[in-house]
Design an enzyme around this catalytic site. Structure first.
Site, short mmCIF file in Angstrom:
data_model
loop_
_atom_site.label_atom_id
_atom_site.label_comp_id
_atom_site.label_asym_id
_atom_site.label_seq_id
_atom_site.Cartn_x
_atom_site.Cartn_y
_atom_site.Cartn_z
N THR A 200 -6.82 7.43 -5.86
CA THR A 200 -6.12 6.22 -6.28
C THR A 200 -6.53 5.11 -5.33
OG1 THR A 200 -4.20 7.55 -6.93
CG2 THR A 200 -3.79 5.22 -6.55
N ARG A 228 0.04 13.03 -19.02
CA ARG A 228 0.71 12.99 -17.72
C ARG A 228 0.54 11.60 -17.11
NH1 ARG A 228 -1.09 11.82 -12.17
NH2 ARG A 228 0.24 12.98 -10.75
N VAL A 229 1.63 11.01 -16.67
CA VAL A 229 1.57 9.73 -15.97
C VAL A 229 2.07 9.98 -14.55
CG1 VAL A 229 2.74 7.50 -15.83
CG2 VAL A 229 1.76 8.24 -18.00
N GLY A 230 1.33 9.49 -13.57
CA GLY A 230 1.71 9.69 -12.18
C GLY A 230 2.58 8.57 -11.66
N ASP A 231 2.54 8.39 -10.35
CA ASP A 231 3.36 7.34 -9.71
C ASP A 231 2.73 5.96 -9.83
OD1 ASP A 231 1.26 8.24 -8.07
OD2 ASP A 231 2.29 7.67 -6.23
N THR A 251 -0.84 6.56 -2.35
CA THR A 251 -1.83 7.44 -2.96
C THR A 251 -1.42 8.87 -2.62
OG1 THR A 251 -3.30 7.44 -1.03
CG2 THR A 251 -3.70 5.75 -2.69
N GLY A 252 -1.93 9.83 -3.40
CA GLY A 252 -1.58 11.22 -3.15
C GLY A 252 -0.75 11.79 -4.28
N GLY A 254 1.53 12.16 -6.84
CA GLY A 254 2.44 11.22 -7.49
C GLY A 254 3.80 11.81 -7.78
N1 GLY Z 1 -1.00 9.04 -6.93
C1 GLY Z 1 -1.81 9.20 -8.06
C2 GLY Z 1 -1.28 10.17 -9.02
O1 GLY Z 1 -0.56 11.10 -8.66
O2 GLY Z 1 -1.57 10.02 -10.20
#
Ligand code: GLY
Length: 364
Positions: A200, A228-231, A251-252, A254
């Protein structure tokens, strides 16, 4: 920023007044705690380590008087358009069906507006689409097919985002997925090892007037379940700006961040007077406290990593990770516990603060 901001801000203020008139004085807003920071005396930007070119670009643009959000997005676009960054935009690693789905969000401090897109396919620069959501709609987030149609209506080009490199890695992942599937495993000695990575870019910017913006953009978790949607596209998780205080982003993993609204929480810790680095560390402690046992080692430490980056209104910045920096020959691994910053004069990498020393046998 465009003139439409002025118009929408006016309309927003007008509709707020109308609502107040109907509800009467019974509902009173509680003021946010006072902020004890002077506006920035310098331009500054902080980003994930893959954002070294981004913060350099942001520094140049801020010198020219470019708006903080426009500068942040021009910065992260460098990574979105770079096929060699397999964590962002074009060249990002795909979902389990081999389709690249991108997430992004942004906030503009001075106008207090936000925009986001999730699971966007076929458009190389989701951060710019997120800015268009901010600029031209009364919504915050568009996802999937709707987000793509929205982008196409503004002339964004639909393109195949799966580069040969990303496709090859996806094919290898699919082949080695498990012993009971219909794909023949590919032996490791053929040097076809597949790694799962989050990747990210987050960038948080303050100018010398103390105006602040933030943006985060990603291709998300490699091989994710489609949809799937992350943070990253979630306001308050992937990034957050409060023009009175500062901005933060992540980042990391989510899923770990979403549960604590980590970018918002980091800004709230700065509001209470913490430095950007201390605020990021405090958020990570909250992440550890909310981590499920199945994701912890025998010492109670998370088996994943998560990073926060923050800047305050004074132009002070910092970054923190769960795990310490580790020397490595792999350029991605080497920078994963660092962050990039423009300090008013130069752009450079800094080591992140961290909660835990990386132990050698760790697979992290
Ligand atoms: N931080 C990026 C994700 O988990 O999609």
């Amino acid at each position: 920023m465009s003139d439409s901001l002025t118009r929408r801000d006016f309309l927003g203020a007008a509709s707020g007044l109308a609502a107040g008139a109907v509800l009467g004085p019974a509902i009173t807003a509680k003021a946010a705690p006072a902020v004890h920071v002077r506006p920035a005396a310098r331009n500054a930007a902080v980003a994930s380590a893959n954002g070294l070119r981004a913060v350099q670009k942001v520094g140049e643009l801020l010198q020219q008087g470019v708006d903080t959000l426009d500068a942040a997005i021009e910065g992260v676009k460098i990574q979105e358009l770079d096929p060699d960054d397999t964590s962002v935009g074009y060249g990002g690693l795909p979902n389990e069906h081999g389709v690249v789905q991108l997430d992004a969000s942004c906030m503009h401090g001075p106008s207090r507006r936000a925009g986001a897109v999730g699971a966007l396919e076929g458009i190389k620069t989701p951060s710019v689409v997120a800015k268009y959501v901010l600029l031209y709609t009364d919504h915050i987030m568009l996802v999937g097919e709707g987000a793509k149609r929205f982008a196409l209506s503004y002339g964004f080009k639909e393109e195949d985002l799966l580069t040969d490199r990303a496709r090859e890695r996806w094919l290898h992942w699919r082949a080695n997925r498990g012993p009971d599937d219909d794909w023949i495993d590919v032996p490791r000695e053929e040097q076809m090892v597949v790694e799962e990575r989050h990747g990210t870019i987050n960038c948080n910017v303050v100018n010398a007037n103390g105006d602040i913006s933030s943006v985060t953009t990603t291709s998300g978790l490699a091989w994710k379940i489609p949809g799937r949607v992350g943070d990253s596209p979630l306001i308050g998780a992937g990034q957050y700006t409060d023009n009175d205080v500062g901005a933060a982003g992540s980042t990391g993993r989510g899923e770990a961040n979403i549960k604590v609204c980590g970018a918002f929480l980091t800004v709230e810790f700065m509001r209470r007077g913490m430095s950007p680095t201390d605020a990021a560390l405090e958020t990570l402690r909250r992440v550890v406290a909310t981590t499920e046992p199945r994701l912890k080692d025998e010492q109670g430490r998370p088996r994943f990593d998560l990073n926060f980056y923050a800047v305050n209104k004074r132009g002070e910045f910092g970054g923190a990770a769960i795990w310490s920096h580790r020397e490595s020959d792999d350029p991605v691994e080497r920078t994963i516990r660092q962050y990039a910053a423009f300090n008013g004069e130069t752009a450079q990498l800094y080591d992140s603060a961290y909660l835990y020393e990386r132990y050698p046998e760790s697979g992290q």
